[in-house]
Design a protein around this motif. Structure first.
Motif, PDB file in Angstrom:
ATOM      1  N   SER A 170       0.805  -1.221   0.000  1.00 50.40           N
ATOM      2  CA  SER A 170       0.000   0.000   0.000  1.00 50.40           C
ATOM      3  C   SER A 170       0.838   1.271   0.000  1.00 50.40           C
ATOM      4  O   SER A 170       0.299   2.377  -0.041  1.00 50.40           O
TER       5      SER A 170
ATOM      6  N   ARG B  18      -1.941   4.018   4.982  1.00 52.69           N
ATOM      7  CA  ARG B  18      -2.576   3.302   6.086  1.00 52.69           C
ATOM      8  C   ARG B  18      -1.831   3.535   7.398  1.00 52.69           C
ATOM      9  O   ARG B  18      -2.439   3.709   8.452  1.00 52.69           O
TER      10      ARG B  18
ATOM     11  N   GLU C  33      -8.209  -3.895   7.361  1.00 53.53           N
ATOM     12  CA  GLU C  33      -7.394  -3.269   6.326  1.00 53.53           C
ATOM     13  C   GLU C  33      -7.599  -3.888   4.943  1.00 53.53           C
ATOM     14  O   GLU C  33      -7.341  -3.260   3.938  1.00 53.53           O
ATOM     15  N   GLY C  34      -8.075  -5.129   4.830  1.00 55.49           N
ATOM     16  CA  GLY C  34      -8.370  -5.707   3.523  1.00 55.49           C
ATOM     17  C   GLY C  34      -7.124  -5.939   2.699  1.00 55.49           C
ATOM     18  O   GLY C  34      -6.021  -6.152   3.209  1.00 55.49           O
ATOM     19  N   SER C  35      -7.299  -5.914   1.379  1.00 53.57           N
ATOM     20  CA  SER C  35      -6.209  -6.224   0.451  1.00 53.57           C
ATOM     21  C   SER C  35      -5.134  -5.153   0.473  1.00 53.57           C
ATOM     22  O   SER C  35      -5.405  -3.968   0.672  1.00 53.57           O
ATOM     23  N   HIS C  36      -3.903  -5.588   0.253  1.00 58.38           N
ATOM     24  CA  HIS C  36      -2.797  -4.648   0.097  1.00 58.38           C
ATOM     25  C   HIS C  36      -2.743  -4.187  -1.358  1.00 58.38           C
ATOM     26  O   HIS C  36      -3.320  -4.783  -2.246  1.00 58.38           O
TER      27      HIS C  36
ATOM     28  N   SER D 167      -7.024   2.667  -3.479  1.00 60.59           N
ATOM     29  CA  SER D 167      -6.491   1.513  -2.756  1.00 60.59           C
ATOM     30  C   SER D 167      -7.369   0.286  -2.963  1.00 60.59           C
ATOM     31  O   SER D 167      -8.580   0.399  -3.163  1.00 60.59           O
TER      32      SER D 167
ATOM     33  N   ASN E   4      -8.151  -1.697  -0.718  1.00 58.50           N
ATOM     34  CA  ASN E   4      -8.907  -1.973   0.502  1.00 58.50           C
ATOM     35  C   ASN E   4     -10.220  -1.195   0.539  1.00 58.50           C
ATOM     36  O   ASN E   4     -10.783  -0.938   1.604  1.00 58.50           O
ATOM     37  N   ASN E   5     -10.704  -0.803  -0.665  1.00 60.59           N
ATOM     38  CA  ASN E   5     -11.990  -0.123  -0.827  1.00 60.59           C
ATOM     39  C   ASN E   5     -11.996   1.305  -0.280  1.00 60.59           C
ATOM     40  O   ASN E   5     -13.049   1.845   0.059  1.00 60.59           O
ATOM     41  N   CYS E   6     -10.821   1.910  -0.201  1.00 60.33           N
ATOM     42  CA  CYS E   6     -10.701   3.304   0.238  1.00 60.33           C
ATOM     43  C   CYS E   6      -9.988   4.124  -0.834  1.00 60.33           C
ATOM     44  O   CYS E   6      -9.231   3.593  -1.651  1.00 60.33           O
TER      45      CYS E   6
END
Length: 360
Positions: free
Chosen positions: A196, A226, A237-240, A258, A260-262
């Protein structure tokens, strides 16, 4: 006359964009032969847009009088095109493909200058702000290549290759998904597929009118949005990895899509120590991209098929706009001064141009 038209639409745009975002609707749909991953307006007076699709086709779209129409189509690659851009003077088109090449296109002649040097999918291609003769490509092979178009085509090789190494002791590289020129083209910011963090590469060590391939490049900084967030939950945090990075010169802001849906927004690159604004609510994959519009607004596609728009200062969940299908909405381009100022590329074989319902 063109300058008068541009002034009228700029004033209309600035006076309505914040208040009338809720009335945004999909006005014109341009069909493509396969899923589309990229769309881009021309610079300055955006009366033309270009899009591309998974089959390697390029679409040139004319925009006039509140409408748009397909004016030209040509086969640019025999593989997916993942990015498309215009040169600084809008005279040529840049394409990045899964066939491991980038290309610089003379649209009238439909003749490419092929940029061959990568060993993986080319995910991003841009003209350097320093010169219309400098083009940069980034690939899943972990290399950023800078090309000097003044070199004769038969001798053309990367003038500079930046290896995005895992660390200084290993030759392994991490795949790249995008990059941006910042600081007037003197620094490159790169986004990666597996981590990330963002890396900042300093080009100011390069000397001479032609970039020196043996020049050593200094990595100015590596930051992880992050890790900068005080309230970020590791359990959520979800996926990198990041799918895209976008720079708006007028505000010196950087937008990061990102996995991670952000979407993260650095509102001032002169102060990277300040934590970014974290915008949630848009489901992401490697094809979903975001961009920044006027008045602190950010737009992004989503895997739910919605166009998402946030007001950065409020850091709230986005307003979402549908165009009637549930397939992925991929890239978004936001252009001030165009009658149809926002365009999206979509998985359902289409490019959609958006406008306000409440403005004549």
């Amino acid at each position: 006359m063109e300058l008068q038209i541009q002034k009228i639409y700029n004033e209309r745009y600035k006076s309505t964009v914040c208040n009338l975002i809720p009335s945004l609707f999909p006005k014109v749909t341009i069909p493509t032969s396969a899923p589309s991953y990229c769309v881009k307006y021309t610079h300055n007076l955006p009366t033309t847009a270009a899009a591309a699709d998974e089959s390697g086709l390029v679409y040139i779209i004319g925009i006039t009088m509140g409408d748009c129409a397909l004016t030209e189509t040509f086969q640019a690659h025999h593989n997916s095109i993942f990015d498309i851009n215009w040169t600084l003077d809008n005279s040529k088109l840049l394409t990045a493909s899964g066939d491991h090449t980038g290309a610089v296109w003379d649209i009238e002649m439909q003749v490419p200058l092929v940029l061959a040097g990568h060993k993986g999918t080319v995910k991003c291609i841009k003209n350097s702000p320093l010169s219309s003769n400098l083009v940069c490509t980034a690939s899943r092979d972990g290399l950023i290549n800078l090309w000097d178009l003044r070199v004769p085509s038969e001798e053309l090789q990367p003038a500079l290759s930046i290896a995005n190494k895992v660390n200084s002791r290993k030759k392994l590289t991490r795949g790249l998904t995008g990059f941006e020129f910042v600081n007037s083209g003197l620094v490159i910011v790169s986004a990666e597929s597996s981590v990330s963090s963002l890396r900042f590469w300093d080009l100011r060590k390069l000397e001479g009118s032609v970039v020196k391939s043996k020049s050593k490049l200094v990595c100015l900084a590596e930051i992880d949005p992050r890790n900068q967030l005080e309230n970020f939950s590791r359990s959520a945090e979800g996926s990198h990895g990041n799918s895209w990075v976008y720079f708006q010169e007028q505000t010196n802001s950087l937008v990061v899509s990102s996995l991670n849906n952000c979407v993260y927004v650095y509102q001032n690159l002169n102060n990277l120590e300040k934590e970014p604004v974290c915008l949630g609510g848009a489901n992401s994959n490697f094809y979903v991209r975001s961009c920044m519009g006027p008045s602190g607004l950010v737009a992004s596609g989503s895997t739910e098929g919605d166009l998402c728009i946030w007001e950065v200062d409020s850091a709230s969940f986005p307003q979402k706009f549908s165009y009637g299908v549930s397939s992925d909405m991929n890239a978004v381009d936001w252009s001030e001064g165009s009658e149809l100022f926002l365009a999206t590329s979509n998985d359902n074989n289409s490019v959609v141009f958006w406008d306000f319902a409440d403005v004549v």
